[in-house]
Design a protein around this motif. Structure first.
Motif, short mmCIF file in Angstrom:
data_model
loop_
_atom_site.label_atom_id
_atom_site.label_comp_id
_atom_site.label_asym_id
_atom_site.label_seq_id
_atom_site.Cartn_x
_atom_site.Cartn_y
_atom_site.Cartn_z
N SER A 58 0.86 -1.19 0.00
CA SER A 58 0.00 0.00 0.00
C SER A 58 0.89 1.24 0.00
N ARG A 59 0.28 2.39 -0.14
CA ARG A 59 0.99 3.66 0.02
C ARG A 59 0.19 4.53 0.99
N VAL A 60 0.88 5.50 1.57
CA VAL A 60 0.20 6.34 2.56
C VAL A 60 -0.06 7.74 2.00
N PHE A 61 -1.18 8.31 2.42
CA PHE A 61 -1.59 9.64 1.94
C PHE A 61 -2.24 10.41 3.09
N SER A 62 -1.91 11.68 3.19
CA SER A 62 -2.51 12.52 4.23
C SER A 62 -4.00 12.64 3.97
N ILE A 63 -4.78 12.61 5.01
CA ILE A 63 -6.24 12.75 4.86
C ILE A 63 -6.55 14.24 4.69
N ILE A 74 -8.27 12.08 -0.18
CA ILE A 74 -6.82 12.26 -0.28
C ILE A 74 -6.53 12.97 -1.61
N ILE A 75 -5.36 13.60 -1.68
CA ILE A 75 -4.88 14.13 -2.96
C ILE A 75 -3.55 13.45 -3.20
N TYR A 76 -3.33 12.95 -4.42
CA TYR A 76 -2.02 12.34 -4.68
C TYR A 76 -1.46 12.85 -5.99
N SER A 77 -0.12 12.86 -6.06
CA SER A 77 0.51 13.14 -7.34
C SER A 77 1.22 11.88 -7.81
N VAL A 78 1.19 11.67 -9.11
CA VAL A 78 1.79 10.47 -9.70
C VAL A 78 3.30 10.65 -9.69
N LYS A 79 3.97 9.74 -8.97
CA LYS A 79 5.43 9.85 -8.82
C LYS A 79 6.11 8.62 -9.38
N GLY A 80 5.77 7.45 -8.85
CA GLY A 80 6.46 6.21 -9.25
C GLY A 80 5.46 5.16 -9.67
N ALA A 81 5.90 3.90 -9.55
CA ALA A 81 5.10 2.79 -10.08
C ALA A 81 3.73 2.68 -9.41
N TYR A 82 3.68 2.85 -8.11
CA TYR A 82 2.41 2.59 -7.42
C TYR A 82 1.37 3.67 -7.72
N THR A 83 1.79 4.93 -7.67
CA THR A 83 0.83 6.00 -7.94
C THR A 83 0.44 6.01 -9.43
N THR A 84 1.30 5.48 -10.31
CA THR A 84 0.91 5.32 -11.72
C THR A 84 -0.20 4.28 -11.81
N GLU A 243 7.21 14.32 7.14
CA GLU A 243 8.12 13.53 6.30
C GLU A 243 7.31 12.63 5.38
N TRP A 244 7.50 12.77 4.06
CA TRP A 244 6.76 11.93 3.10
C TRP A 244 7.63 10.82 2.55
N GLU A 245 8.84 10.64 3.14
CA GLU A 245 9.70 9.55 2.62
C GLU A 245 10.19 8.69 3.76
C1 LIG Z 1 3.22 10.46 6.05
C2 LIG Z 1 3.17 10.51 4.54
C3 LIG Z 1 2.12 11.18 3.93
C4 LIG Z 1 2.05 11.24 2.54
N1 LIG Z 1 1.03 11.93 1.98
C5 LIG Z 1 0.97 12.02 0.63
C6 LIG Z 1 -0.10 12.76 0.01
O1 LIG Z 1 -0.99 13.28 0.67
N2 LIG Z 1 -0.08 12.84 -1.35
C7 LIG Z 1 0.91 12.25 -2.12
O2 LIG Z 1 0.87 12.39 -3.34
N3 LIG Z 1 1.90 11.53 -1.55
C8 LIG Z 1 1.95 11.38 -0.22
N4 LIG Z 1 2.96 10.65 0.35
C9 LIG Z 1 3.93 9.93 -0.54
C10 LIG Z 1 3.31 8.60 -1.06
O3 LIG Z 1 3.04 7.72 0.03
C11 LIG Z 1 4.26 7.81 -2.01
O4 LIG Z 1 5.42 7.44 -1.32
C12 LIG Z 1 4.71 8.65 -3.16
O5 LIG Z 1 3.57 9.04 -3.86
C13 LIG Z 1 5.69 7.85 -4.05
O6 LIG Z 1 5.07 7.42 -5.22
P1 LIG Z 1 4.94 5.86 -5.63
O7 LIG Z 1 4.47 5.11 -4.47
O8 LIG Z 1 4.19 5.82 -6.91
O9 LIG Z 1 6.42 5.47 -5.94
P2 LIG Z 1 7.06 4.02 -5.97
O10 LIG Z 1 8.24 4.15 -6.86
O11 LIG Z 1 6.06 2.96 -6.28
O12 LIG Z 1 7.57 3.85 -4.50
C14 LIG Z 1 8.15 4.93 -3.81
C15 LIG Z 1 8.65 4.49 -2.48
O13 LIG Z 1 7.68 3.69 -1.78
C16 LIG Z 1 8.34 2.77 -0.96
N5 LIG Z 1 7.94 1.37 -1.30
C17 LIG Z 1 8.35 0.63 -2.32
N6 LIG Z 1 7.80 -0.59 -2.28
C18 LIG Z 1 7.00 -0.60 -1.20
C19 LIG Z 1 6.16 -1.58 -0.63
N7 LIG Z 1 6.06 -2.80 -1.12
N8 LIG Z 1 5.45 -1.25 0.48
C20 LIG Z 1 5.56 -0.02 1.03
N9 LIG Z 1 6.37 0.95 0.53
C21 LIG Z 1 7.09 0.65 -0.57
C22 LIG Z 1 9.78 2.94 -1.19
O14 LIG Z 1 10.30 3.79 -0.19
C23 LIG Z 1 9.85 3.59 -2.56
O15 LIG Z 1 11.00 4.31 -2.75
C24 LIG Z 1 3.03 10.57 1.74
C25 LIG Z 1 4.04 9.86 2.37
C26 LIG Z 1 4.12 9.82 3.74
C27 LIG Z 1 5.24 9.03 4.38
#
Ligand SMILES: Cc1cc2nc3c(=O)[nH]c(=O)nc-3n(C[C@H](O)[C@H](O)[C@H](O)COP(=O)(O)OP(=O)(O)OC[C@H]3O[C@@H](n4cnc5c(N)ncnc54)[C@H](O)[C@@H]3O)c2cc1C
Length: 245
Positions: A58-63, A74-84, A243-245
């Protein structure tokens, strides 16, 4: 603090701000929105079996919706594989698993009573502040709140309605930067170019004990945090980073 819960929620609305910025609204029972403003949720695209302990990737997003309502946003921006994948796979009417609430970026708990909250947000970094602002508009802030928010283009400006309502609040000030010109902005944008931290510091100089809360791209957070300390002599205890990372 409520114990985190896993819920399957219908995705009622997807709002597109730009090709890479989306807002998601989920319908939930009110009891699931007892989070504290500033907290986040987990969203998974996979199915989850509640009889098993295993929680899928899963990924985490601020409410970014108000607490104690029937909506989680939630609002998200497309960054990497998961948000794509989120952009490609999420559909209105689909049901998705969420897990919440988490996190300690809770403004009311970070700041002593009466001290100023300076909310600095880059792009989607405004998310953790939205629920705080909604709650403050309803119940009062009990402190001065200053929002400094920057977006890359006018269409990326989210929460126009909220930012219009906060403008008329006595204990609230705001400045909104936009890097490029473009479509109608409802008069909310006040400055052009990137967020200017020196102006933010000057804007809040006369308010009691400003605390700088920083939320946005990791590069911006690092730069602003170090600039506040070195250029403006702000003590570490007055800087709070989501911290978002
Ligand atoms: C507290 C917090 C709040 C956030 N709020 C927002 C928000 O409101 N809006 C927003 O756009 N983004 C938010 N983010 C960032 C979001 O969670 C994603 O990390 C970010 O969008 C990266 O994009 P991605 O997942 O597509 O990238 P990916 O390339 O898929 O992954 C990015 C990172 O996710 C981690 N990851 C990789 N694989 C896994 C896995 N199997 N399980 C868990 N983590 C893994 C790694 O650290 C990797 O570098 C927040 C992050 C945090 C920590």
């Amino acid at each position: 603090m409520p114990t985190p819960t896993k819920i399957k929620a219908p995705l009622t609305k997807i709002t597109r701000f730009a090709d890479d910025v989306f807002k998601l609204d989920f319908a939930v029972e009110r009891k699931y929105t007892r989070f504290k403003p500033g907290q986040f949720l987990h969203l998974t695209l996979e199915d989850f079996d509640p009889t098993q302990a295993y929680w899928p990737e899963s990924r985490v997003f601020s409410i970014c919706s108000a607490p104690k309502t029937n909506t989680l946003s939630i609002i998200y921006s497309v960054k990497g594989a998961y948000t794509t994948r989120m952009r490609d796979e999420l559909v209105e009417g689909g049901e998705y698993w969420l897990k919440l609430p988490y996190g300690d970026f809770i403004i009311e708990q970070l700041l002593p009573e009466g001290e100023t909250a300076v909310l600095v947000a880059g792009g989607t970094g405004i998310s953790p502040y939205v629920s705080y602002l909604e709650q403050g508009l309803e119940n009062g802030f009990g402190r001065h709140v200053h929002l400094a928010y920057a977006v890359r283009s006018p269409e990326r400006l989210s929460f126009d309605d909220l930012l219009s309502r906060t403008r008329t609040t006595e204990t609230f000030t705001q400045r909104v930067w936009c890097e490029t010109d473009g479509a109608e902005d409802n008069g909310i944008i006040t400055d052009s170019g990137p967020l200017d931290l020196d102006s933010v510091v000057a804007d809040v100089a006369n308010f009691p004990s400003p605390h700088y809360l920083l939320s946005g791209p990791p590069g911006m957070l690092a730069t602003f945090s170090s600039k506040l300390k070195t250029d403006h002599g702000v003590d570490e205890q007055f800087i709070h980073i989501d911290e978002w990372e």
